[in-house]
Design a protein around this motif. Structure first.
Motif, PDB file in Angstrom:
ATOM      1  N   HIS A 164      -0.599  10.667  -2.558  1.00 19.89           N
ATOM      2  CA  HIS A 164       0.801  10.689  -2.115  1.00 19.89           C
ATOM      3  C   HIS A 164       1.527   9.490  -2.745  1.00 19.89           C
ATOM      4  N   GLY A 165       1.846   9.610  -4.023  1.00 18.78           N
ATOM      5  CA  GLY A 165       2.469   8.485  -4.719  1.00 18.78           C
ATOM      6  C   GLY A 165       1.465   7.357  -4.872  1.00 18.78           C
ATOM      7  N   ASN A 166       1.765   6.191  -4.291  1.00 19.30           N
ATOM      8  CA  ASN A 166       0.851   5.055  -4.384  1.00 19.30           C
ATOM      9  C   ASN A 166      -0.097   4.974  -3.189  1.00 19.30           C
ATOM     10  N   ALA A 167      -0.155   6.019  -2.368  1.00 17.50           N
ATOM     11  CA  ALA A 167      -0.932   6.003  -1.133  1.00 17.50           C
ATOM     12  C   ALA A 167      -1.909   7.171  -1.082  1.00 17.50           C
ATOM     13  N   ASN A 168      -2.896   7.044  -0.187  1.00 17.21           N
ATOM     14  CA  ASN A 168      -3.750   8.192   0.104  1.00 17.21           C
ATOM     15  C   ASN A 168      -3.217   8.918   1.334  1.00 17.21           C
ATOM     16  N   LEU A 169      -3.862  10.009   1.714  1.00 12.28           N
ATOM     17  CA  LEU A 169      -3.393  10.807   2.845  1.00 12.28           C
ATOM     18  C   LEU A 169      -3.250   9.972   4.106  1.00 12.28           C
ATOM     19  N   PHE A 170      -4.246   9.158   4.397  1.00 11.86           N
ATOM     20  CA  PHE A 170      -4.265   8.432   5.662  1.00 11.86           C
ATOM     21  C   PHE A 170      -3.207   7.340   5.699  1.00 11.86           C
ATOM     22  N   GLN A 171      -2.920   6.710   4.568  1.00 12.05           N
ATOM     23  CA  GLN A 171      -1.829   5.741   4.507  1.00 12.05           C
ATOM     24  C   GLN A 171      -0.471   6.433   4.650  1.00 12.05           C
ATOM     25  N   GLU A 172      -0.385   7.640   4.126  1.00 13.26           N
ATOM     26  CA  GLU A 172       0.880   8.373   4.200  1.00 13.26           C
ATOM     27  C   GLU A 172       1.236   8.752   5.631  1.00 13.26           C
ATOM     28  N   VAL A 173       0.252   8.789   6.533  1.00 21.27           N
ATOM     29  CA  VAL A 173       0.522   9.059   7.955  1.00 21.27           C
ATOM     30  C   VAL A 173       1.572   8.092   8.491  1.00 21.27           C
ATOM     31  N   ALA A 174       1.502   6.828   8.084  1.00 21.33           N
ATOM     32  CA  ALA A 174       2.506   5.843   8.491  1.00 21.33           C
ATOM     33  C   ALA A 174       3.668   5.783   7.523  1.00 21.33           C
ATOM     34  N   LEU A 175       3.367   5.807   6.228  1.00 20.91           N
ATOM     35  CA  LEU A 175       4.398   5.537   5.226  1.00 20.91           C
ATOM     36  C   LEU A 175       5.427   6.649   5.102  1.00 20.91           C
ATOM     37  N   ILE A 176       5.064   7.883   5.434  1.00 22.10           N
ATOM     38  CA  ILE A 176       6.021   8.986   5.318  1.00 22.10           C
ATOM     39  C   ILE A 176       7.266   8.733   6.156  1.00 22.10           C
ATOM     40  N   ASP A 208      -6.526   0.381   7.254  1.00 19.12           N
ATOM     41  CA  ASP A 208      -6.302   0.921   5.909  1.00 19.12           C
ATOM     42  C   ASP A 208      -5.373   2.124   5.926  1.00 19.12           C
ATOM     43  N   MET A 209      -4.491   2.181   6.937  1.00 23.38           N
ATOM     44  CA  MET A 209      -3.543   3.291   7.011  1.00 23.38           C
ATOM     45  C   MET A 209      -2.111   2.790   6.882  1.00 23.38           C
ATOM     46  N   GLY A 210      -1.926   1.856   5.969  1.00 21.90           N
ATOM     47  CA  GLY A 210      -0.590   1.327   5.699  1.00 21.90           C
ATOM     48  C   GLY A 210      -0.246   0.064   6.443  1.00 21.90           C
ATOM     49  N   GLY A 211      -1.106  -0.347   7.373  1.00 24.79           N
ATOM     50  CA  GLY A 211      -0.789  -1.506   8.197  1.00 24.79           C
ATOM     51  C   GLY A 211      -0.565  -2.777   7.415  1.00 24.79           C
ATOM     52  N   MET A 212      -1.354  -2.991   6.380  1.00 25.81           N
ATOM     53  CA  MET A 212      -1.231  -4.232   5.619  1.00 25.81           C
ATOM     54  C   MET A 212       0.022  -4.265   4.752  1.00 25.81           C
ATOM     55  N   ALA A 213       0.606  -3.098   4.493  1.00 30.72           N
ATOM     56  CA  ALA A 213       1.885  -3.061   3.781  1.00 30.72           C
ATOM     57  C   ALA A 213       3.057  -3.265   4.730  1.00 30.72           C
ATOM     58  N   LEU A 214       2.863  -2.912   6.013  1.00 33.53           N
ATOM     59  CA  LEU A 214       3.963  -2.922   6.971  1.00 33.53           C
ATOM     60  C   LEU A 214       3.984  -4.159   7.869  1.00 33.53           C
ATOM     61  N   LEU A 215       2.817  -4.615   8.296  1.00 33.79           N
ATOM     62  CA  LEU A 215       2.761  -5.710   9.260  1.00 33.79           C
ATOM     63  C   LEU A 215       3.411  -7.003   8.789  1.00 33.79           C
ATOM     64  N   PRO A 216       3.236  -7.417   7.532  1.00 35.10           N
ATOM     65  CA  PRO A 216       3.828  -8.700   7.122  1.00 35.10           C
ATOM     66  C   PRO A 216       5.350  -8.753   7.234  1.00 35.10           C
ATOM     67  N   HIS A 217       6.009  -7.596   7.327  1.00 32.84           N
ATOM     68  CA  HIS A 217       7.463  -7.578   7.510  1.00 32.84           C
ATOM     69  C   HIS A 217       7.858  -7.752   8.978  1.00 32.84           C
ATOM     70  N   LEU A 218       6.869  -7.663   9.884  1.00 30.70           N
ATOM     71  CA  LEU A 218       7.183  -7.649  11.312  1.00 30.70           C
ATOM     72  C   LEU A 218       6.732  -8.901  12.052  1.00 30.70           C
ATOM     73  N   THR A 219       5.640  -9.513  11.621  1.00 29.70           N
ATOM     74  CA  THR A 219       5.090 -10.594  12.422  1.00 29.70           C
ATOM     75  C   THR A 219       4.412 -11.636  11.542  1.00 29.70           C
ATOM     76  N   ARG A 220       3.920 -12.699  12.180  1.00 32.05           N
ATOM     77  CA  ARG A 220       3.329 -13.831  11.475  1.00 32.05           C
ATOM     78  C   ARG A 220       1.911 -13.515  10.977  1.00 32.05           C
TER      79      ARG A 220
END
Length: 264
Positions: A84-96, A146-158
């Motif tokens: 799914h672009g730069n992601a796998n199926l399981f990462q796309e669950v969040a990234l979509i 490994d479902m997108g958390g490491m791409a998303l979390l740094p924008h939200l918290t310390r």
């Protein structure tokens, strides 16, 4: 029963995980259904999305039994392909949900663990019940998120919060999650609050809301300041004097609710 249901009402898409007997745990079929639900809304005439889970839990994480069977195969073939672009199926669950052009509001209750936590991170806004518990649960099973958390979390918290939650796999309360910036607000009835907020958003200029989401995403991408400022100006230029903006002005002057055309 389907894993996910979608209902569109008054330009609001209500997307619901419907596997309550498993606390909406994510198996491969659920992952496919979540991604398919998001993809189906890409061109829909919607102005907001409410994402929720049926039953006592929003989503208790991975369906361990189903993924244990998959893990018996080749993990490289399961996880590494970029489907799914730069992601796998399981990462796309969040990234979509970040890719959708309209705001997504998640209503959280009960367990919001692992895959469920990362799914919630894909929303623009998270409204949590007082009983909600949030966890990066993967370390419990000897894994990393490994479902997108490491791409998303740094924008939200310390960083130290991310590390504590990742290393310990210990659930935290909604109150603690809100203090750490992982929950937007806490409510007695998060679904009702999410739906009311979605209705409020749906009453705003559809083109301005979509432009705002795209602009925020770009600003958070780490683009140079000058590029962000230029993107601000470009987005504003594309809105000024256009039909949606003129309708907002007319409605405000007349003291009435605006009436917009198609949002898609």
């Amino acid at each position: 029963m389907p894993r996910v249901t979608t209902r569109i009402d008054n330009h609001i898409a209500h997307v619901r995980l419907t596997r309550p007997e498993k606390r909406n745990a994510v198996d491969p079929a659920m992952a496919e259904a979540i991604v398919a639900a998001g993809q189906a809304l890409m061109q829909a005439d919607i102005r907001a999305v409410v994402l929720s889970g049926e039953g006592a839990a929003f989503c208790a994480g991975l369906d361990v039994m189903s993924f244990a069977q998959l893990a018996a195969g080749d993990p490289e073939a399961l996880v590494m392909p970029r489907t799914h672009g730069n992601a796998n199926l399981f990462q796309e669950v969040a990234l979509i949900w970040r890719k959708l052009p309209v705001p997504v509001i998640a209503a959280l209750q009960g367990a919001v663990y692992g895959a469920g936590f990362q799914l919630a991170l894909g929303a623009d806004i998270r409204i949590a019940a007082r009983d909600a518990k949030l966890a990066i649960m993967e370390m419990k099973w000897g894994l990393v998120p490994d479902m997108g958390g490491m791409a998303l979390l740094p924008h939200l918290t310390r960083s130290d919060v991310i590390r504590r939650m990742t290393y310990s796999a210990t659930p935290v309360s909604a109150e603690q999650a809100a203090e750490w910036g992982l929950v937007t607000e806490i409510a007695d009835d998060p679904l009702a609050v999410a739906e009311a907020l979605a209705s409020e958003i749906a009453g705003k200029s559809p083109s301005a809301i979509r432009a705002a989401k795209a602009l925020i995403e770009y600003a958070e991408s780490g683009a140079p300041e000058g590029d962000v400022l230029l993107a601000e100006s470009r987005a504003q230029t594309d809105l000024i004097g256009k039909p949606d903006q003129m309708e907002v002005i007319s409605a405000n002057m007349a003291g009435r609710a605006p009436k917009f055309g198609s949002s898609a």
